[in-house]
Structure formats: structure tokens, C-alpha cells
Design a protein around this motif. Structure first.
Motif, PDB file in Angstrom:
ATOM      1  N   VAL A  66      86.687 163.943  25.264  1.00  0.00           N
ATOM      2  CA  VAL A  66      87.445 163.370  24.169  1.00  0.00           C
ATOM      3  C   VAL A  66      86.693 162.158  23.653  1.00  0.00           C
ATOM      4  CG1 VAL A  66      89.629 162.275  23.531  1.00  0.00           C
ATOM      5  CG2 VAL A  66      89.627 164.162  25.161  1.00  0.00           C
ATOM      6  N   THR A  67      86.555 162.047  22.345  1.00  0.00           N
ATOM      7  CA  THR A  67      85.962 160.863  21.747  1.00  0.00           C
ATOM      8  C   THR A  67      86.990 160.209  20.843  1.00  0.00           C
ATOM      9  OG1 THR A  67      85.063 162.074  19.850  1.00  0.00           O
ATOM     10  CG2 THR A  67      83.654 161.854  21.787  1.00  0.00           C
ATOM     11  N   TRP A  68      86.915 158.913  20.762  1.00  0.00           N
ATOM     12  CA  TRP A  68      87.856 158.140  19.954  1.00  0.00           C
ATOM     13  C   TRP A  68      87.056 157.333  18.940  1.00  0.00           C
ATOM     14  CZ3 TRP A  68      89.936 152.811  21.448  1.00  0.00           C
ATOM     15  CH2 TRP A  68      90.892 152.389  20.536  1.00  0.00           C
ATOM     16  N   ASP A  69      87.352 157.535  17.658  1.00  0.00           N
ATOM     17  CA  ASP A  69      86.689 156.792  16.591  1.00  0.00           C
ATOM     18  C   ASP A  69      87.535 155.593  16.208  1.00  0.00           C
ATOM     19  OD1 ASP A  69      84.602 158.646  16.369  1.00  0.00           O
ATOM     20  OD2 ASP A  69      85.819 159.936  15.099  1.00  0.00           O
ATOM     21  N   PHE A  70      86.892 154.417  16.191  1.00  0.00           N
ATOM     22  CA  PHE A  70      87.614 153.213  15.766  1.00  0.00           C
ATOM     23  C   PHE A  70      86.752 152.379  14.884  1.00  0.00           C
ATOM     24  CE2 PHE A  70      85.583 152.385  19.798  1.00  0.00           C
ATOM     25  CZ  PHE A  70      85.020 151.139  19.661  1.00  0.00           C
TER      26      PHE A  70
ATOM     27  N   LYS B 110      92.950 163.043  13.738  1.00  0.00           N
ATOM     28  CA  LYS B 110      92.780 161.901  12.840  1.00  0.00           C
ATOM     29  C   LYS B 110      91.806 160.867  13.401  1.00  0.00           C
ATOM     30  CE  LYS B 110      95.263 158.772   9.856  1.00  0.00           C
ATOM     31  NZ  LYS B 110      96.551 158.377   9.325  1.00  0.00           N
ATOM     32  N   TYR B 111      92.005 160.412  14.635  1.00  0.00           N
ATOM     33  CA  TYR B 111      91.131 159.411  15.248  1.00  0.00           C
ATOM     34  C   TYR B 111      90.466 159.889  16.535  1.00  0.00           C
ATOM     35  CZ  TYR B 111      93.478 156.222  12.053  1.00  0.00           C
ATOM     36  OH  TYR B 111      93.955 155.632  10.929  1.00  0.00           O
ATOM     37  N   VAL B 112      90.755 161.099  16.964  1.00  0.00           N
ATOM     38  CA  VAL B 112      90.271 161.611  18.245  1.00  0.00           C
ATOM     39  C   VAL B 112      89.651 162.997  18.044  1.00  0.00           C
ATOM     40  CG1 VAL B 112      90.989 162.350  20.555  1.00  0.00           C
ATOM     41  CG2 VAL B 112      92.026 160.337  19.527  1.00  0.00           C
ATOM     42  N   ASP B 113      88.546 163.257  18.731  1.00  0.00           N
ATOM     43  CA  ASP B 113      87.935 164.586  18.755  1.00  0.00           C
ATOM     44  C   ASP B 113      88.039 165.147  20.167  1.00  0.00           C
ATOM     45  OD1 ASP B 113      87.160 163.912  16.205  1.00  0.00           O
ATOM     46  OD2 ASP B 113      85.068 164.454  16.483  1.00  0.00           O
ATOM     47  N   ALA B 114      88.387 166.415  20.274  1.00  0.00           N
ATOM     48  CA  ALA B 114      88.388 167.126  21.553  1.00  0.00           C
ATOM     49  C   ALA B 114      87.209 168.094  21.529  1.00  0.00           C
ATOM     50  CB  ALA B 114      89.693 167.871  21.755  1.00  0.00           C
TER      51      ALA B 114
ATOM     52  N   ALA C 231      70.221 169.412  27.067  1.00  0.00           N
ATOM     53  CA  ALA C 231      70.744 170.250  25.995  1.00  0.00           C
ATOM     54  C   ALA C 231      72.254 170.381  26.107  1.00  0.00           C
ATOM     55  CB  ALA C 231      70.107 171.630  26.048  1.00  0.00           C
ATOM     56  N   PHE C 232      72.928 170.483  24.956  1.00  0.00           N
ATOM     57  CA  PHE C 232      74.378 170.669  24.909  1.00  0.00           C
ATOM     58  C   PHE C 232      74.738 171.459  23.658  1.00  0.00           C
ATOM     59  CE2 PHE C 232      78.284 169.293  22.824  1.00  0.00           C
ATOM     60  CZ  PHE C 232      79.217 169.727  23.741  1.00  0.00           C
ATOM     61  N   SER C 233      75.719 172.331  23.794  1.00  0.00           N
ATOM     62  CA  SER C 233      76.307 173.027  22.663  1.00  0.00           C
ATOM     63  C   SER C 233      77.763 173.296  23.000  1.00  0.00           C
ATOM     64  CB  SER C 233      75.586 174.347  22.384  1.00  0.00           C
ATOM     65  OG  SER C 233      76.162 174.978  21.270  1.00  0.00           O
ATOM     66  N   GLY C 234      78.604 173.266  21.980  1.00  0.00           N
ATOM     67  CA  GLY C 234      80.018 173.477  22.246  1.00  0.00           C
ATOM     68  C   GLY C 234      80.814 173.663  20.972  1.00  0.00           C
ATOM     69  N   VAL C 235      82.102 173.465  21.104  1.00  0.00           N
ATOM     70  CA  VAL C 235      83.022 173.553  19.974  1.00  0.00           C
ATOM     71  C   VAL C 235      83.898 172.306  19.993  1.00  0.00           C
ATOM     72  CG1 VAL C 235      84.749 174.898  21.261  1.00  0.00           C
ATOM     73  CG2 VAL C 235      84.688 175.020  18.771  1.00  0.00           C
ATOM     74  N   GLY C 236      84.210 171.783  18.815  1.00  0.00           N
ATOM     75  CA  GLY C 236      85.023 170.578  18.725  1.00  0.00           C
ATOM     76  C   GLY C 236      86.136 170.729  17.713  1.00  0.00           C
ATOM     77  N   TYR C 237      87.199 169.968  17.920  1.00  0.00           N
ATOM     78  CA  TYR C 237      88.326 169.915  16.993  1.00  0.00           C
ATOM     79  C   TYR C 237      88.588 168.456  16.664  1.00  0.00           C
ATOM     80  CZ  TYR C 237      92.778 170.879  14.775  1.00  0.00           C
ATOM     81  OH  TYR C 237      93.798 170.980  13.866  1.00  0.00           O
ATOM     82  N   GLN C 238      88.619 168.136  15.392  1.00  0.00           N
ATOM     83  CA  GLN C 238      88.763 166.753  14.953  1.00  0.00           C
ATOM     84  C   GLN C 238      90.206 166.483  14.537  1.00  0.00           C
ATOM     85  OE1 GLN C 238      86.130 165.798  11.753  1.00  0.00           O
ATOM     86  NE2 GLN C 238      86.537 163.610  11.903  1.00  0.00           N
TER      87      GLN C 238
ATOM     88  N   GLN D 114      88.920 171.192  10.438  1.00  0.00           N
ATOM     89  CA  GLN D 114      88.814 170.345  11.630  1.00  0.00           C
ATOM     90  C   GLN D 114      87.869 170.897  12.703  1.00  0.00           C
ATOM     91  OE1 GLN D 114      92.034 171.276  10.560  1.00  0.00           O
ATOM     92  NE2 GLN D 114      92.772 169.361   9.718  1.00  0.00           N
ATOM     93  N   TRP D 115      87.443 172.128  12.605  1.00  0.00           N
ATOM     94  CA  TRP D 115      86.620 172.751  13.640  1.00  0.00           C
ATOM     95  C   TRP D 115      85.140 172.569  13.349  1.00  0.00           C
ATOM     96  CZ3 TRP D 115      88.640 174.541  18.051  1.00  0.00           C
ATOM     97  CH2 TRP D 115      89.995 174.847  18.080  1.00  0.00           C
ATOM     98  N   TYR D 116      84.341 172.337  14.406  1.00  0.00           N
ATOM     99  CA  TYR D 116      82.892 172.185  14.255  1.00  0.00           C
ATOM    100  C   TYR D 116      82.182 172.554  15.546  1.00  0.00           C
ATOM    101  CZ  TYR D 116      83.593 167.701  16.641  1.00  0.00           C
ATOM    102  OH  TYR D 116      83.924 166.726  17.551  1.00  0.00           O
ATOM    103  N   LEU D 117      80.870 172.777  15.430  1.00  0.00           N
ATOM    104  CA  LEU D 117      80.019 173.087  16.580  1.00  0.00           C
ATOM    105  C   LEU D 117      79.031 171.944  16.777  1.00  0.00           C
ATOM    106  CD1 LEU D 117      79.162 176.797  15.714  1.00  0.00           C
ATOM    107  CD2 LEU D 117      80.884 175.983  17.328  1.00  0.00           C
ATOM    108  N   PRO D 118      79.249 171.083  17.783  1.00  0.00           N
ATOM    109  CA  PRO D 118      78.287 170.012  18.056  1.00  0.00           C
ATOM    110  C   PRO D 118      77.138 170.540  18.921  1.00  0.00           C
ATOM    111  CG  PRO D 118      80.134 169.792  19.534  1.00  0.00           C
ATOM    112  CD  PRO D 118      80.437 170.964  18.622  1.00  0.00           C
TER     113      PRO D 118
END
Length: 78
Positions: free
Chosen positions: A74-78, A41-45, A32-39, A12-16
Motif C-alpha cells: 500500500v502506498t499513501w500519497d500526501f 483517492k490518496y492510497v494505492d493498493a 525486477a518487479f511487475s504487478g497490478v495496482g488500483y488507485q 483506477q487500474w494500472y500495471l507498475p
């Protein structure tokens, strides 16, 4: 012109990241942007750092603008 992507670290972890720049109505723009994300089921932080720099034309009331700092989202995939 720019690049955008993500590097998957674990299940679930990624670097956007993204980096773009250009010109037009301004002398130059860099974003420019760099960070860390956690995915989930339907939401990414996401948490990271963003830098935006605009060099405007000489006849503008503001000639240069730089904004940078940490962010969370926070992003929400639908």
C-alpha cells in the motif's frame, strides 16, 4: 541503470513495473518487479511479483543471494 513506469489500464487500474541492474561492491545486482495496482483517492493498493538477485564478490561470506516471490503493498500519497 534501469527503467520504471506504469501502464494505465482503466480509470483506477494500472500495471507498475521496474527493472534495474548494476555492479559496484558486488559482481552484479538485478532487481525486477511487475504487478497490478488500483488507485484510490490518496492510497494505492499493489500486488505483484519481485525478483532480486545479488552476485557478491568471492571473498564475501555469502557468494550469491536470490530472493523472489509475491508481494502486496500500500502506498499513501500526501
Amino acid at each position: 541503470m534501469g527503467v520504471k513506469g506504469r501502464v494505465n489500464l482503466a480509470a483506477q487500474w494500472y500495471l507498475p513495473y521496474f527493472l534495474d541492474g548494476g555492479a559496484g561492491d558486488t559482481k552484479s545486482v538485478v532487481n525486477a518487479f511487475s504487478g497490478v495496482g488500483y488507485q484510490f483517492k490518496y492510497v494505492d493498493a499493489i500486488a505483484g511479483y519481485r525478483h532480486l538477485e545479488c552476485n557478491l564478490k568471492d571473498d564475501s561470506p555469502v557468494s550469491d543471494l536470490t530472493v523472489n516471490g509475491p508481494l502486496i503493498g500500500v502506498t499513501w500519497d500526501f
